[in-house]
Design a protein around this motif. Sequence first.
Motif, mmCIF file in Angstrom:
data_model
loop_
_atom_site.group_PDB
_atom_site.id
_atom_site.type_symbol
_atom_site.label_atom_id
_atom_site.label_comp_id
_atom_site.label_asym_id
_atom_site.label_seq_id
_atom_site.Cartn_x
_atom_site.Cartn_y
_atom_site.Cartn_z
ATOM 1 N N ALA A 105 4.331 8.353 -4.041
ATOM 2 C CA ALA A 105 3.849 9.660 -3.612
ATOM 3 C C ALA A 105 2.333 9.686 -3.550
ATOM 4 O O ALA A 105 1.748 10.189 -2.586
ATOM 5 C CB ALA A 105 4.359 10.744 -4.548
ATOM 6 N N ALA A 106 1.694 9.119 -4.575
ATOM 7 C CA ALA A 106 0.231 9.139 -4.616
ATOM 8 C C ALA A 106 -0.341 8.407 -3.415
ATOM 9 O O ALA A 106 -1.209 8.909 -2.702
ATOM 10 C CB ALA A 106 -0.275 8.520 -5.918
ATOM 11 N N MET A 107 0.151 7.206 -3.163
ATOM 12 C CA MET A 107 -0.412 6.466 -2.049
ATOM 13 C C MET A 107 -0.034 7.105 -0.715
ATOM 14 O O MET A 107 -0.800 7.047 0.249
ATOM 15 C CB MET A 107 0.020 4.995 -2.079
ATOM 16 C CG MET A 107 -0.990 4.148 -1.323
ATOM 17 S SD MET A 107 -0.711 2.381 -1.328
ATOM 18 C CE MET A 107 -1.270 1.924 -2.924
ATOM 19 N N SER A 108 1.128 7.724 -0.671
ATOM 20 C CA SER A 108 1.525 8.394 0.572
ATOM 21 C C SER A 108 0.584 9.543 0.875
ATOM 22 O O SER A 108 0.225 9.780 2.027
ATOM 23 C CB SER A 108 2.956 8.918 0.455
ATOM 24 O OG SER A 108 3.850 7.851 0.295
ATOM 25 N N VAL A 109 0.213 10.274 -0.167
ATOM 26 C CA VAL A 109 -0.720 11.388 0.030
ATOM 27 C C VAL A 109 -2.032 10.880 0.617
ATOM 28 O O VAL A 109 -2.563 11.432 1.573
ATOM 29 C CB VAL A 109 -0.970 12.133 -1.297
ATOM 30 C CG1 VAL A 109 -2.176 13.045 -1.175
ATOM 31 C CG2 VAL A 109 0.248 12.937 -1.686
ATOM 32 N N VAL A 110 -2.532 9.782 0.043
ATOM 33 C CA VAL A 110 -3.772 9.208 0.561
ATOM 34 C C VAL A 110 -3.587 8.778 2.011
ATOM 35 O O VAL A 110 -4.492 8.900 2.835
ATOM 36 C CB VAL A 110 -4.202 7.998 -0.298
ATOM 37 C CG1 VAL A 110 -5.360 7.271 0.340
ATOM 38 C CG2 VAL A 110 -4.578 8.453 -1.684
ATOM 39 N N THR A 111 -2.408 8.283 2.337
ATOM 40 C CA THR A 111 -2.160 7.807 3.694
ATOM 41 C C THR A 111 -2.103 8.949 4.696
ATOM 42 O O THR A 111 -2.643 8.845 5.801
ATOM 43 C CB THR A 111 -0.835 7.026 3.753
ATOM 44 O OG1 THR A 111 -0.847 6.013 2.764
ATOM 45 C CG2 THR A 111 -0.647 6.392 5.107
#
Lengths: 417, 278, 301
Positions: free
Chosen positions: B246-252
């Motif tokens: 989720a964290a990296m998806s948000v950044v993406t």
Amino acid sequence: MRRHILWSIALAAILAPTYFAAAQGPHAGTELTAFVVADRFAGALQALAPRFQDETGIRLNIVPQGYPELYQRAIADFVGGTAEGDLYSVDIMWSGEWAQASHLVDLAPLIARHADEIDVDDIMPVMWNLGGWGAQQIAFPLAGYAGVLSHNREVFEAEGIAVPTTTAEWQEVAARLTADGRHGIVMNGARGAPVAQDWMYYMLAHGGRLLDADGRPTINAPENVAALEFFASMFAYAPPGASSYAWGDRELAFRDGRAMMQMGWSTGVRSHNIPEMSQVVGKTAIGELPMLAGVPQANPFGGWGIGINRRSPHQEAAWSFILWLSQPEIRKEFVRLGGEPIRRSTLTDPDILAEFPWYVNVLKSFETGNGNFRPRIPQYSRMQETLGLVVNQVVIGELSAQEALDRAQAQLAPLFR
Amino acid sequence: MNRHRAARLARQLAIYLLIALVLAFFLMPIVWLFQTSLKPSRDAFAIPPMWWFSPTWANFERMFATTRVVEYLRNSLIIASGTTALSVALGLLAGYGLARHPSRTSDGLALAMLAVRMAPPVAMLIPFYLMMRDLGLLGSYPAVILLQSVLNTAFVTWLMRGYFLTLPKDMEESALIDGCNRFQAFLYVALPMAGPGVATGAIFAFTLSWNDFLLPLILSGRRTRPLTLGILEAFSSVEIAWSAIAAMSVVTVLPVVLIGLLLQRYLIRGLTLGAIRG
Amino acid sequence: MMRRTVRWWTRAGRVGSLIWVAPALLFMLAFAIYPVGYSLYISLFDYHLIDPTREQVFVGLANYVRAFGDQVFLVAIRNTLLFVVMAIGTQMLLGLGIAVLLNRELRGIGIIRSLLLVPLTLTPLVVALVWGALYNADFGAVSYYLKLLGLDIGRGPVGEPRTALASLVVIDIWQWTPLVALMLLAGLQAQNQELFEAARLDGANGVQQFLHIALPLLRPILIVALLIRTMDVFKLFDSVYAITGGGPGSATEVMNFYIFKTGLTFFDMGYAASMSTLLLVLISFFTAIYIRVIGRTEAYG
């Protein structure tokens, strides 16, 4: 006399830099990239990389990948001749395929040459399956996994149930424990590698095998069909979503306390006792694979080796890492940080046993470990893909076990001409 | 009169309710994503789903500490910018040419461009992979940029053609009469007016490139790994780290969502303009 | 001299446009046409990239014959077509409905449009992962609420063979309906209101106005939306890769995914190339239909 002293000083002055260089290592300044699977040991490797750099000056980049991505990345790298990775973690079943295609450097001569340094006798014999193929050894043992039956000891004791030792008991216990939102067992059901590999435990439990003594496929042998029927029937006692589960989902179901048993690799056991991850801390125990009555106890063995890309321009530096990692003290640290052992000395080390008491069972399992129940042959990927589909189809009720394995046999037989 | 009023009010209410439902449907998953990135791992999958919780930055901290997210961000930026620049440059010229020289051939070419975009990337990926291997470009930025640009150029061409068709020719014609050649007319007259069209093309190209997953999966290397591949690293055999995902998806997704919100006029306008002129 | 230059540059027709299109065309030729052509060439060989020792044997159309005999491929074709029909049909209707809903005096229409925009700017892979988590049979929010409604979801939306493909269709609809809706809304709002006034005076009610005036005027945009979306739906990949892997069984095996596995995991290049060619033929077929339809629309002006 003075001349001697002067010469000595001069010699010392000349040799002094080489002393420092040796402490740095001959490959200082090299940068290595290792593509490894995102298993627990990846974290351990990442934690050890700085220490390796301090001792040798070699910078090591550990790049964890998902399981299918790693295979894809590796093959694309080999086929593309791009040497993206100097080191690769090699799953035990890929040994034959990668050896035959000469993707990795054969380490056998190097191991022979450094046999004393490595203390080869300390490494458990079964570990050489992790990369061994014929006379070649294309990967060095990195992490050995024992197939164990994890179960929720607390619930077992509360209900007065004994840990199953036969497949019949296994099914009985699973049925008994399934009630009120709780499930007796959990397995991978997701199409592809997850369901194929999990089923193979159950095949081993029924005395089945995928190849006969001549290496010819016996996919639809009666024992295998029985094993597949058994496997599919167990899904009645698993969480409803299990038919789409992969390893991560399966482990989660067990750690959440929703499933009372799971057949899995010993590397997952550690996470059962990590408070941030698990609801069943201290409540679990492990046992052996329950066998069909009359079939001698078999212990699934799996794990990963680490190999050197044949196209890597830094093969010597890469080997120096493998050598460094194999040292007993480093291995001990590796295990403490999340890795899995390959040495007997590590498995019997009192500090290790104090922190991870289940290694007593794991050691026993390794001594009679079967590393070939998932054939490590070149055709393995194809086999897994085919079985991954038909086994999934049996699990969801689209095919009968006999039909499924007959189909698989028909599809795979031509590959063994 | 009162009944009429009441009926109207009821209708208004019903419409707003419907709209609220529609928005809820389209936003719920995004809200879930952002919430999950701010929840501690244990609560990510609590049942029943927790919509109220106390947020924590732990997932993001861990992401910045243990993954190469900044490197991936940089790579995504480089690849997307490269694709955008190339596609827009080529598409601008091609679209202008097709718009200003209407003919059967032009129409044919325009449709051919669109058809290229129809081709599934897989069809081109395999020979392209071999091509890049033979050129020694596998794993480099150009490998990904080139193939992404192929797909984007087609689309940008088609967009720019539609845009230029709506632009009056008068100023260019007078420039031509004044003695400029076509290229100068383009450079000094049409191009300055093409701002909005270029913006549209650029946004599309950037978005499509940034969000691409399949092409980098095959063509990128360890140094050119974009964010979309970084997300997959969280799938291990012992757990699926949803909080990390989720964290990296948000950044993406955040950069493109912001771009989309800021420049939304261009997004929709570009497509509808192209439609109005076919 | 200059006048001749001007004339040459402005000559309408083939040469004129070609000069401008040349850079793009050359680029496409090198990096698109050539690869596709090479793909066609490889499809006639038995070409296993993973085994360099194996000879590349010319086998003619054997790969194509194999494709038509391949159960998985045939299922993939069926699934792809099913997906296209279900996804496109639904999102066009839904998009139209939402556009009509929003085509009125509304407070906060700007914000509504902005919010609606968000799904289509998201990374498809992320969308797939999010929905995969929501669909999780044991703790996904979607599964939870479905169960709350009393539905027996069995193995879960993406675990049951009957509902798996449809569940993936929902994901596509979720992400892309806003695109259709916003395009159609822009089209509706650009329509000349006087036409509707005249019709109303003639006695036409709302529905008749919509069907006989708004809809036909909307046709060009509808076609474009249809075109853009159909192009993209054939390329479905991310959700299959990230959630189902083609399963359960072969319920979500789509052509793009199967070709990918064959060519880029098993490196059975010849066979993958032949299937790619077949997929291209299928898409060209749809393209041809669209071209005819657009051609008809152009005639209407």
